[in-house]
Design a protein around this motif. Structure first.
Motif, PDB file in Angstrom:
ATOM      1  N   LEU A 307       0.826  -1.206   0.000  1.00  0.00           N
ATOM      2  CA  LEU A 307       0.000   0.000   0.000  1.00  0.00           C
ATOM      3  C   LEU A 307       0.859   1.254   0.000  1.00  0.00           C
ATOM      4  O   LEU A 307       0.612   2.194  -0.769  1.00  0.00           O
ATOM      5  CB  LEU A 307      -0.923  -0.015   1.228  1.00  0.00           C
ATOM      6  CG  LEU A 307      -1.698   1.284   1.518  1.00  0.00           C
ATOM      7  CD1 LEU A 307      -2.651   1.617   0.390  1.00  0.00           C
ATOM      8  CD2 LEU A 307      -2.438   1.162   2.853  1.00  0.00           C
ATOM      9  N   LEU A 308       1.874   1.300   0.842  1.00  0.00           N
ATOM     10  CA  LEU A 308       2.735   2.475   0.994  1.00  0.00           C
ATOM     11  C   LEU A 308       4.170   2.101   0.691  1.00  0.00           C
ATOM     12  O   LEU A 308       4.674   1.094   1.189  1.00  0.00           O
ATOM     13  CB  LEU A 308       2.653   3.023   2.427  1.00  0.00           C
ATOM     14  CG  LEU A 308       3.666   4.099   2.810  1.00  0.00           C
ATOM     15  CD1 LEU A 308       3.413   5.400   2.035  1.00  0.00           C
ATOM     16  CD2 LEU A 308       3.638   4.372   4.309  1.00  0.00           C
ATOM     17  N   MET A 309       4.835   2.925  -0.127  1.00  0.00           N
ATOM     18  CA  MET A 309       6.258   2.759  -0.404  1.00  0.00           C
ATOM     19  C   MET A 309       6.990   4.047  -0.040  1.00  0.00           C
ATOM     20  O   MET A 309       6.476   5.150  -0.260  1.00  0.00           O
ATOM     21  CB  MET A 309       6.477   2.455  -1.884  1.00  0.00           C
ATOM     22  CG  MET A 309       5.857   1.156  -2.349  1.00  0.00           C
ATOM     23  SD  MET A 309       6.819  -0.284  -1.844  1.00  0.00           S
ATOM     24  CE  MET A 309       8.112  -0.247  -3.077  1.00  0.00           C
ATOM     25  N   ILE A 310       8.188   3.915   0.494  1.00  0.00           N
ATOM     26  CA  ILE A 310       9.018   5.064   0.814  1.00  0.00           C
ATOM     27  C   ILE A 310      10.318   4.972   0.029  1.00  0.00           C
ATOM     28  O   ILE A 310      10.889   3.889  -0.146  1.00  0.00           O
ATOM     29  CB  ILE A 310       9.292   5.185   2.333  1.00  0.00           C
ATOM     30  CG1 ILE A 310      10.051   6.483   2.653  1.00  0.00           C
ATOM     31  CG2 ILE A 310       9.990   3.955   2.876  1.00  0.00           C
ATOM     32  CD1 ILE A 310      10.149   6.798   4.133  1.00  0.00           C
ATOM     33  N   GLY A 311      10.775   6.133  -0.477  1.00  0.00           N
ATOM     34  CA  GLY A 311      12.031   6.191  -1.204  1.00  0.00           C
ATOM     35  C   GLY A 311      12.775   7.470  -0.874  1.00  0.00           C
ATOM     36  O   GLY A 311      12.337   8.275  -0.054  1.00  0.00           O
ATOM     37  N   GLY A 312      13.904   7.669  -1.508  1.00  0.00           N
ATOM     38  CA  GLY A 312      14.634   8.923  -1.365  1.00  0.00           C
ATOM     39  C   GLY A 312      15.477   9.011  -0.127  1.00  0.00           C
ATOM     40  O   GLY A 312      16.008   8.011   0.360  1.00  0.00           O
ATOM     41  N   ASP A 313      15.565  10.222   0.421  1.00  0.00           N
ATOM     42  CA  ASP A 313      16.555  10.529   1.448  1.00  0.00           C
ATOM     43  C   ASP A 313      15.969  11.032   2.753  1.00  0.00           C
ATOM     44  O   ASP A 313      16.706  11.528   3.600  1.00  0.00           O
ATOM     45  CB  ASP A 313      17.516  11.602   0.915  1.00  0.00           C
ATOM     46  CG  ASP A 313      18.298  11.129  -0.290  1.00  0.00           C
ATOM     47  OD1 ASP A 313      19.345  10.498  -0.088  1.00  0.00           O
ATOM     48  OD2 ASP A 313      17.856  11.375  -1.428  1.00  0.00           O
ATOM     49  N   GLY A 314      14.676  10.965   2.940  1.00  0.00           N
ATOM     50  CA  GLY A 314      14.086  11.553   4.135  1.00  0.00           C
ATOM     51  C   GLY A 314      13.218  10.584   4.900  1.00  0.00           C
ATOM     52  O   GLY A 314      12.751   9.567   4.372  1.00  0.00           O
ATOM     53  N   ALA A 315      12.973  10.898   6.165  1.00  0.00           N
ATOM     54  CA  ALA A 315      12.137  10.080   7.036  1.00  0.00           C
ATOM     55  C   ALA A 315      10.691  10.565   6.988  1.00  0.00           C
ATOM     56  O   ALA A 315      10.400  11.709   6.642  1.00  0.00           O
ATOM     57  CB  ALA A 315      12.655  10.137   8.464  1.00  0.00           C
ATOM     58  N   LEU A 316       9.784   9.670   7.357  1.00  0.00           N
ATOM     59  CA  LEU A 316       8.358   9.966   7.380  1.00  0.00           C
ATOM     60  C   LEU A 316       7.773   9.547   8.721  1.00  0.00           C
ATOM     61  O   LEU A 316       7.906   8.389   9.128  1.00  0.00           O
ATOM     62  CB  LEU A 316       7.643   9.209   6.255  1.00  0.00           C
ATOM     63  CG  LEU A 316       6.119   9.330   6.205  1.00  0.00           C
ATOM     64  CD1 LEU A 316       5.695  10.758   5.891  1.00  0.00           C
ATOM     65  CD2 LEU A 316       5.537   8.358   5.178  1.00  0.00           C
ATOM     66  N   ASP A 317       7.148  10.498   9.419  1.00  0.00           N
ATOM     67  CA  ASP A 317       6.360  10.169  10.604  1.00  0.00           C
ATOM     68  C   ASP A 317       4.983   9.734  10.123  1.00  0.00           C
ATOM     69  O   ASP A 317       4.268  10.499   9.464  1.00  0.00           O
ATOM     70  CB  ASP A 317       6.235  11.389  11.521  1.00  0.00           C
ATOM     71  CG  ASP A 317       7.549  11.736  12.201  1.00  0.00           C
ATOM     72  OD1 ASP A 317       8.455  10.888  12.227  1.00  0.00           O
ATOM     73  OD2 ASP A 317       7.669  12.870  12.708  1.00  0.00           O
ATOM     74  N   LEU A 318       4.605   8.508  10.462  1.00  0.00           N
ATOM     75  CA  LEU A 318       3.432   7.877   9.861  1.00  0.00           C
ATOM     76  C   LEU A 318       2.453   7.405  10.924  1.00  0.00           C
ATOM     77  O   LEU A 318       2.821   6.686  11.849  1.00  0.00           O
ATOM     78  CB  LEU A 318       3.877   6.675   9.020  1.00  0.00           C
ATOM     79  CG  LEU A 318       2.776   5.808   8.418  1.00  0.00           C
ATOM     80  CD1 LEU A 318       1.978   6.575   7.365  1.00  0.00           C
ATOM     81  CD2 LEU A 318       3.378   4.537   7.813  1.00  0.00           C
ATOM     82  N   HIS A 319       1.200   7.819  10.763  1.00  0.00           N
ATOM     83  CA  HIS A 319       0.087   7.233  11.508  1.00  0.00           C
ATOM     84  C   HIS A 319      -0.716   6.402  10.521  1.00  0.00           C
ATOM     85  O   HIS A 319      -1.379   6.942   9.624  1.00  0.00           O
ATOM     86  CB  HIS A 319      -0.788   8.319  12.129  1.00  0.00           C
ATOM     87  CG  HIS A 319      -2.075   7.790  12.705  1.00  0.00           C
ATOM     88  ND1 HIS A 319      -2.111   6.892  13.740  1.00  0.00           N
ATOM     89  CD2 HIS A 319      -3.371   8.033  12.365  1.00  0.00           C
ATOM     90  CE1 HIS A 319      -3.369   6.602  14.038  1.00  0.00           C
ATOM     91  NE2 HIS A 319      -4.156   7.276  13.219  1.00  0.00           N
ATOM     92  N   MET A 320      -0.635   5.082  10.637  1.00  0.00           N
ATOM     93  CA  MET A 320      -1.298   4.163   9.714  1.00  0.00           C
ATOM     94  C   MET A 320      -2.294   3.323  10.492  1.00  0.00           C
ATOM     95  O   MET A 320      -1.938   2.702  11.493  1.00  0.00           O
ATOM     96  CB  MET A 320      -0.264   3.275   9.024  1.00  0.00           C
ATOM     97  CG  MET A 320      -0.870   2.217   8.106  1.00  0.00           C
ATOM     98  SD  MET A 320       0.379   1.112   7.370  1.00  0.00           S
ATOM     99  CE  MET A 320       0.764   2.016   5.881  1.00  0.00           C
ATOM    100  N   ALA A 321      -3.559   3.336  10.059  1.00  0.00           N
ATOM    101  CA  ALA A 321      -4.575   2.582  10.787  1.00  0.00           C
ATOM    102  C   ALA A 321      -5.721   2.202   9.868  1.00  0.00           C
ATOM    103  O   ALA A 321      -6.154   2.997   9.034  1.00  0.00           O
ATOM    104  CB  ALA A 321      -5.111   3.418  11.960  1.00  0.00           C
ATOM    105  N   GLY A 322      -6.208   0.976  10.013  1.00  0.00           N
ATOM    106  CA  GLY A 322      -7.473   0.564   9.435  1.00  0.00           C
ATOM    107  C   GLY A 322      -7.533   0.486   7.931  1.00  0.00           C
ATOM    108  O   GLY A 322      -8.614   0.645   7.348  1.00  0.00           O
ATOM    109  N   ASN A 323      -6.400   0.235   7.256  1.00  0.00           N
ATOM    110  CA  ASN A 323      -6.389   0.136   5.796  1.00  0.00           C
ATOM    111  C   ASN A 323      -6.555  -1.315   5.343  1.00  0.00           C
ATOM    112  O   ASN A 323      -6.281  -2.249   6.091  1.00  0.00           O
ATOM    113  CB  ASN A 323      -5.063   0.677   5.251  1.00  0.00           C
ATOM    114  CG  ASN A 323      -4.809   2.110   5.658  1.00  0.00           C
ATOM    115  OD1 ASN A 323      -5.441   3.027   5.157  1.00  0.00           O
ATOM    116  ND2 ASN A 323      -3.868   2.303   6.587  1.00  0.00           N
TER     117      ASN A 323
END
Length: 447
Positions: A307-323
């Motif tokens: 569902l979610l992909m991360i790339g590149g050079d930075g961080a992500l603060d993620l709230h993931m729920a109910g998908n």
């Protein structure tokens, strides 16, 4: 809680366990076309209290045209006494002034469809509702360089795009953009680019893949550019886009809630801060709520796509729920994965942000039915393109396309006419005051 939040250095998908979404609608949901604005942009007033400006013909420019209506001075509510096709012939519409409501719901059937161009919003306090925008390739050659978004913002604030049908773009179908850096601090960067935006209940579909974009393959749903903030993407159908359903770039702060993503190509939702673009500027951590969404693979989807992909050079603060993420056969797909080996790319668990505070949130099991029923322009009066996209989505059909000619080409519709009656509309919100406001539009007088 997310069982795995750091994907640093991981080149393959990893699975996380998501909790139930924090809130749900009751069984009787609100009437979606008139739900009202949501999220940080809910204070957007558009043209409320301004003059009524009437569009009376389908010309691309000149007296009575939509283009001329957009240029009228002062706050304004743009209404339509005509329905049919506006051929922009490659000349985008520019929404360059502030306090505007474009009320496509007021048009007689079949409503308003813009072809061969898009809409660029640079003004503030803008509401766009119930339009269809289908740029297409204008019959031009592969990689000819004509790159058109169906709708994009550039350094705009307080913008709502609601119940629109956006397809066949040669750049993104729906984007929010502006300069990456304005001023010296992150707060100044966020103030200088687009912010405080709601993209709600739209169909965002069939971005053209191998078409006129100078870079080649460019079937893209939504690009949310670096440092855009306070953006809500809610209740939309993303269908048949190779990537960016949506993409948050570096430092974006936003929420992706109750969207239905069908038949993405090699990426669904993704986050990417590109170090080559940021240079020596320290990376900003992005912020995403990813709640109550459904992704269902289709014929064009890469096997095992998270569902979610991360790339590149930075961080992500993620709230993931109910998908929910499923392949074509209903088996679970991973929640998250990485398309980089860079150790700077990581997901960090976070709590819900203020963007989703008090937001009505459907349980994911309700999302597909809700979106198929309510998304797009004029759900009571859908055109053939939207009917096809929705039917294919419901049945697991369709594919990513290179040209509108693969699916029937540009629509051809006769002009229809109906006088605008202000007594049939709540002018503060442009909701219909009576059922006749919609019914009479279906009985409009033709040429």
């Amino acid at each position: 809680m997310l069982a795995i939040m750091s994907l640093a250095g991981c080149a393959t998908a990893q699975t996380t366990t998501a909790s139930t979404a924090p809130a749900t609608f009751e069984t009787a949901t609100p009437a979606a076309p008139w739900m009202g604005p949501l999220g940080p942009a809910s204070t957007t007033v558009g043209g409320k209290g301004g003059q009524i400006v009437k569009v009376t013909n389908l010309d691309s420019a000149g007296p009575g045209s939509l283009r001329e209506a957009l240029q009228a001075e002062g706050p304004k509510i743009i209404v339509f006494e005509v329905g049919g096709i506006i051929d922009l012939d490659g000349d985008n519409l520019h929404v360059a002034t502030s306090n505007i409501t474009i009320a496509g719901q007021t048009a007689p059937s079949p409503g308003i469809t813009l072809i061969k161009g898009g809409m660029v919003i640079t003004g503030d306090d803008v509401i766009v509702q119930h339009l269809r925008i289908r740029p297409g390739d204008l019959g031009e050659a592969y990689r000819s360089g004509r790159d058109i978004d169906a709708i994009t913002t550039i350094s705009a604030r307080n913008v709502i795009v609601d119940h629109c049908s956006l397809s066949w773009a040669t750049d993104e179908n729906l984007s929010a953009s502006g300069p990456r850096f304005t001023g010296d601090t992150p707060d100044e960067w966020r103030d200088g680019t687009s912010h405080t935006i709601a993209y709600t209940n739209n169909i965002i579909a069939e971005g053209l893949s191998h078409s006129t974009h100078a870079k080649g393959e460019h079937s893209k749903g939504s690009l949310i550019h670096d440092n855009v903030s306070d953006i809500l993407i809610y209740g939309n159908l993303y269908a048949h886009n190779f990537e960016r359903s949506p993409l948050f770039k570096g430092g974006v702060h936003g929420a992706i809630v109750n969207n239905f993503i069908y038949n993405p190509g090699q990426r669904g939702v993704h986050y990417n801060l590109q170090g080559l673009e940021w240079g020596d500027v320290p990376a900003e951590t992005g912020r995403m709520d990813l709640v109550g969404n459904v992704m269902r693979a289709g014929p064009s989807t890469s096997d095992g796509l998270p569902l979610l992909m991360i790339g590149g050079d930075g961080a992500l603060d993620l709230h993931m729920a109910g998908n929910i993420a499923q392949d074509q056969w209903g088996s679970a797909l991973p929640d998250a994965g990485s398309y980089t080996s860079n150790s700077a790319s990581e997901l960090n668990e976070a709590g819900p942000s203020k963007i989703i505070t008090d937001l009505p949130i459907l349980a994911a099991g309700q999302v597909e039915s809700y979106v198929l029923k309510h998304a797009g322009a004029r759900p009571w009066d859908r055109d053939a393109v939207d009917v096809r996209i929705l039917a294919d989505t419901a049945e697991g059909r369709g594919e990513i396309i290179d040209s509108q000619e693969q699916v029937g080409g540009y629509p051809e519709l006769d002009a229809t006419y109906r006088d605008f009656d202000p007594s049939q509309w709540h002018l503060d919100t442009m909701e219909p005051a009576t059922q006749d406001a919609l019914d009479s539009g279906l009985k409009a007088k033709g040429t």
